[in-house]
Design a protein around this motif. Structure first.
Motif, mmCIF file in Angstrom:
data_model
loop_
_atom_site.group_PDB
_atom_site.id
_atom_site.type_symbol
_atom_site.label_atom_id
_atom_site.label_comp_id
_atom_site.label_asym_id
_atom_site.label_seq_id
_atom_site.Cartn_x
_atom_site.Cartn_y
_atom_site.Cartn_z
ATOM 1 N N LEU A 1 0.820 -1.212 0.000
ATOM 2 C CA LEU A 1 0.000 0.000 0.000
ATOM 3 C C LEU A 1 0.857 1.266 0.000
ATOM 4 N N GLU A 2 1.908 1.281 0.818
ATOM 5 C CA GLU A 2 2.762 2.475 0.886
ATOM 6 C C GLU A 2 3.434 2.742 -0.455
ATOM 7 N N GLY A 3 3.851 1.667 -1.106
ATOM 8 C CA GLY A 3 4.489 1.798 -2.421
ATOM 9 C C GLY A 3 3.547 2.420 -3.435
ATOM 10 N N VAL A 4 2.285 2.009 -3.389
ATOM 11 C CA VAL A 4 1.281 2.551 -4.312
ATOM 12 C C VAL A 4 1.051 4.032 -4.029
ATOM 13 N N LYS A 5 0.882 4.373 -2.751
ATOM 14 C CA LYS A 5 0.651 5.780 -2.388
ATOM 15 C C LYS A 5 1.823 6.645 -2.836
ATOM 16 N N ASP A 6 3.049 6.164 -2.543
ATOM 17 C CA ASP A 6 4.243 6.938 -2.910
ATOM 18 C C ASP A 6 4.315 7.168 -4.415
ATOM 19 N N PHE A 7 3.979 6.112 -5.177
ATOM 20 C CA PHE A 7 4.077 6.226 -6.639
ATOM 21 C C PHE A 7 3.061 7.235 -7.179
ATOM 22 N N VAL A 8 1.849 7.223 -6.623
ATOM 23 C CA VAL A 8 0.821 8.169 -7.074
ATOM 24 C C VAL A 8 1.260 9.603 -6.756
ATOM 25 N N LEU A 9 1.724 9.818 -5.521
ATOM 26 C CA LEU A 9 2.138 11.177 -5.120
ATOM 27 C C LEU A 9 3.350 11.651 -5.913
ATOM 28 N N GLU A 10 4.282 10.729 -6.152
ATOM 29 C CA GLU A 10 5.477 11.070 -6.937
ATOM 30 C C GLU A 10 5.087 11.485 -8.364
ATOM 31 N N THR A 11 4.110 10.778 -8.931
ATOM 32 C CA THR A 11 3.665 11.079 -10.295
ATOM 33 C C THR A 11 3.045 12.472 -10.367
ATOM 34 N N VAL A 12 2.221 12.803 -9.375
ATOM 35 C CA VAL A 12 1.590 14.135 -9.346
ATOM 36 C C VAL A 12 2.656 15.216 -9.134
ATOM 37 N N GLU A 13 3.618 14.927 -8.269
ATOM 38 C CA GLU A 13 4.712 15.872 -7.987
ATOM 39 C C GLU A 13 5.535 16.128 -9.249
ATOM 40 N N LEU A 14 5.916 15.059 -9.940
ATOM 41 C CA LEU A 14 6.721 15.214 -11.155
ATOM 42 C C LEU A 14 5.967 15.981 -12.236
ATOM 43 N N ALA A 15 4.662 15.756 -12.298
ATOM 44 C CA ALA A 15 3.839 16.431 -13.315
ATOM 45 C C ALA A 15 3.769 17.927 -13.020
ATOM 46 N N GLY A 16 3.656 18.280 -11.739
ATOM 47 C CA GLY A 16 3.617 19.691 -11.343
ATOM 48 C C GLY A 16 2.604 20.489 -12.141
ATOM 49 N N PRO A 17 3.052 21.604 -12.754
ATOM 50 C CA PRO A 17 2.108 22.465 -13.483
ATOM 51 C C PRO A 17 1.785 21.949 -14.891
ATOM 52 N N ASN A 18 2.528 20.964 -15.387
ATOM 53 C CA ASN A 18 2.437 20.600 -16.807
ATOM 54 C C ASN A 18 1.069 20.110 -17.289
ATOM 55 N N PRO A 19 0.350 19.277 -16.504
ATOM 56 C CA PRO A 19 -0.910 18.722 -17.046
ATOM 57 C C PRO A 19 -2.135 19.615 -16.843
ATOM 58 N N CYS A 20 -1.943 20.919 -16.611
ATOM 59 C CA CYS A 20 -3.059 21.842 -16.389
ATOM 60 C C CYS A 20 -3.876 21.502 -15.154
#
Lengths: 280, 186
Positions: A164-183
């Protein structure tokens, strides 16, 4: 067998690609409005207001809400008692896309070959997913997918031990990396389990859900709420200028998987969360 | 609200700060992935560009087709990082402003400082709203690219926000930091 004419499928798809691009779904609109009411950071609130104004203009003038009118993703749920007559279903769908993108003044954003990159000039082919279901109905969902957000999507084959922690981390990391780019504000579709392609499919499919829905399994419903809260603590905000409203919703779909695996896919969707469906 | 008119001069930009809301009036160019590739290929071959970049603004956009009687269709910004590998060479040609959305590379940010240029963001997804600021549009190069052709467009009070200014500030870092700091204190 119930017979459905291929021409009816073309007409329906044509109408849906246009309407999906002009009319932001009501549930998406009201969720952005609610977010704006709760947004205390002025710049963020101003941007959400502009996004709502944009949706109003698109609706009133019948123009695309976004210039990226997307690659047409189509989900077909075909009752096993249905027979398509007067044409092949895939040709009928692509014909609907072709006619809708032309008549609706939508942008043709598809290249025929990913490396040689020559525009097909009619936005075909669509990305079409079929499933056979019980009954004699045909359900077609059309979702024009923009690539500003699609490009920020990711997939990872986690180890079961990451859990579960791995899944949460991956989702948050993806949103963080995306930052402002995906509108942002974004909608986050998460597919967990299955195989590599099943996880990606589930992530995409989850984005078709209504904004007032949660996963039927309370464990996953809680995870959707928890992840939304954590994402909105990141402070990225609308357009990445800072603020509370980074995401509007998190949708999770899951599926049985292999004893050795834990695939997780995150499909990012921008605030123009466009989709239309019809049952024939 | 600060007002800018094109063509830009370096002096016009030196007082701009990340986070400023600005309106732009005048002619600007549109170009995105495929047009950037062609422009930089011309430069590498030592050939002349089809557009004059001195003091120019490039808007990263591929608009939807115009309806009869209208200059352009919906026209919001596309994600800028895909242009990063081409941008420094265009800044060397006198380009002073870019409008898009999303993060730029460190190389681009450094070049913006070196040249005294500026990177603006328009609201991603507000394409129907932005359309209203575009008064005329004419294809000036690469018509075969369709939506990706280079257009010379006339904009009136086009609303944008400064993201990367000539002093090295970045709104994507500072805006978020300020918000989180405010949240902690309130």
């Amino acid at each position: 067998m119930r017979q459905i004419d291929a021409g009816l499928i073309t007409e329906s798809v044509k109408k849906m690609v246009m309407e999906a691009n002009y009319f932001l779904p009501e549930d998406v609109y009201s969720t952005i409005k609610e977010a704006q009411d709760k947004e205390e950071w002025q710049l963020a609130s101003d941007i959400l207001d502009k996004i709502l104004q944009n949706a109003d203009i698109a609706k009133n003038d019948q123009v695309p809400m976004c210039q990226d009118t997307g690659m047409a993703v189509v989900f077909v749920e075909m009752g096993q008692e249905v027979s398509i007559v007067n044409g092949y279903i895939e040709d009928a769908i692509n014909q609907g896309i072709r006619e809708g993108y032309e008549e609706g003044y939508l942008r043709k954003s598809v290249v025929g070959d990913p490396l040689n990159r020559v525009n097909t000039k009619d936005n075909t082919p669509g990305i079409i997913h079929y499933s056979i279901v019980p009954g004699d109905k045909l359900k077609i969902t059309v979702a024009p997918k923009g690539f500003g957000s699609e490009n920020m999507s990711r997939l990872k084959m986690l180890k079961p031990a990451e859990g579960l922690e791995g899944v949460k981390d991956f989702v948050l990391e993806t949103v963080e990396l995306a930052g402002p780019n995906p509108c942002p504000p974004i909608v986050v579709g998460v597919g967990i389990g299955g195989t590599m392609e099943k996880a990606a499919f589930l992530a995409k499919k989850s984005l078709m859900r209504s904004f007032d829905s949660y996963n039927e399994n309370p464990f996953y419903a809680d995870l959707e709420k928890e992840l939304l809260e954590k994402i909105n603590e990141l402070g990225i905000g609308p357009q990445g200028f800072g603020g509370k409203t980074t995401a509007l919703r998190v949708f999770i779909e899951y599926y049985p998987t292999h004893i050795a695996g834990l695939p997780v896919a995150v499909n990012i969707q921008c605030h123009a969360a466009r989709h239309k469906e019809v049952v024939l | 609200m600060k007002k800018l008119t094109t063509p830009l001069k370096v002096e016009d930009l030196k007082d701009l700060k990340a986070g400023d809301n600005v309106t732009i009036t005048g002619y600007i160019y549109t170009a995105r992935d495929a047009a950037h590739k062609r422009l930089v290929e011309l430069l590498e071959e030592g050939k002349e560009l089809p557009i004059d970049l001195e003091g120019a603004i490039i808007y990263y956009v591929g608009p939807t087709p115009a309806r009869e009687g209208e200059p352009i269709g919906s026209a919001g910004p596309t994600t800028s990082y895909r242009m990063d590998s081409y941008t420094p060479q265009l800044l060397d040609q006198g380009l002073l402003g870019m409008i898009g959305k999303g993060k730029r590379s460190q190389e681009v940010k450094d070049k913006i400082v070196e040249k005294g240029a500026v990177y603006f963001a328009a609201i991603g997804g507000a394409a129907a709203l932005i359309k209203k600021a575009i008064k005329s549009a004419e294809i000036v190069a690469y018509e075969d690219l369709g939506a990706e052709a280079i257009r010379k467009i006339y904009v009136e009070d086009f609303p944008v926000t400064v993201v990367n200014d000539a002093h090295g500030n970045d709104l994507y870092q500072s805006g978020r930091k300020e918000y989180l700091q405010w949240l902690k204190e309130n």
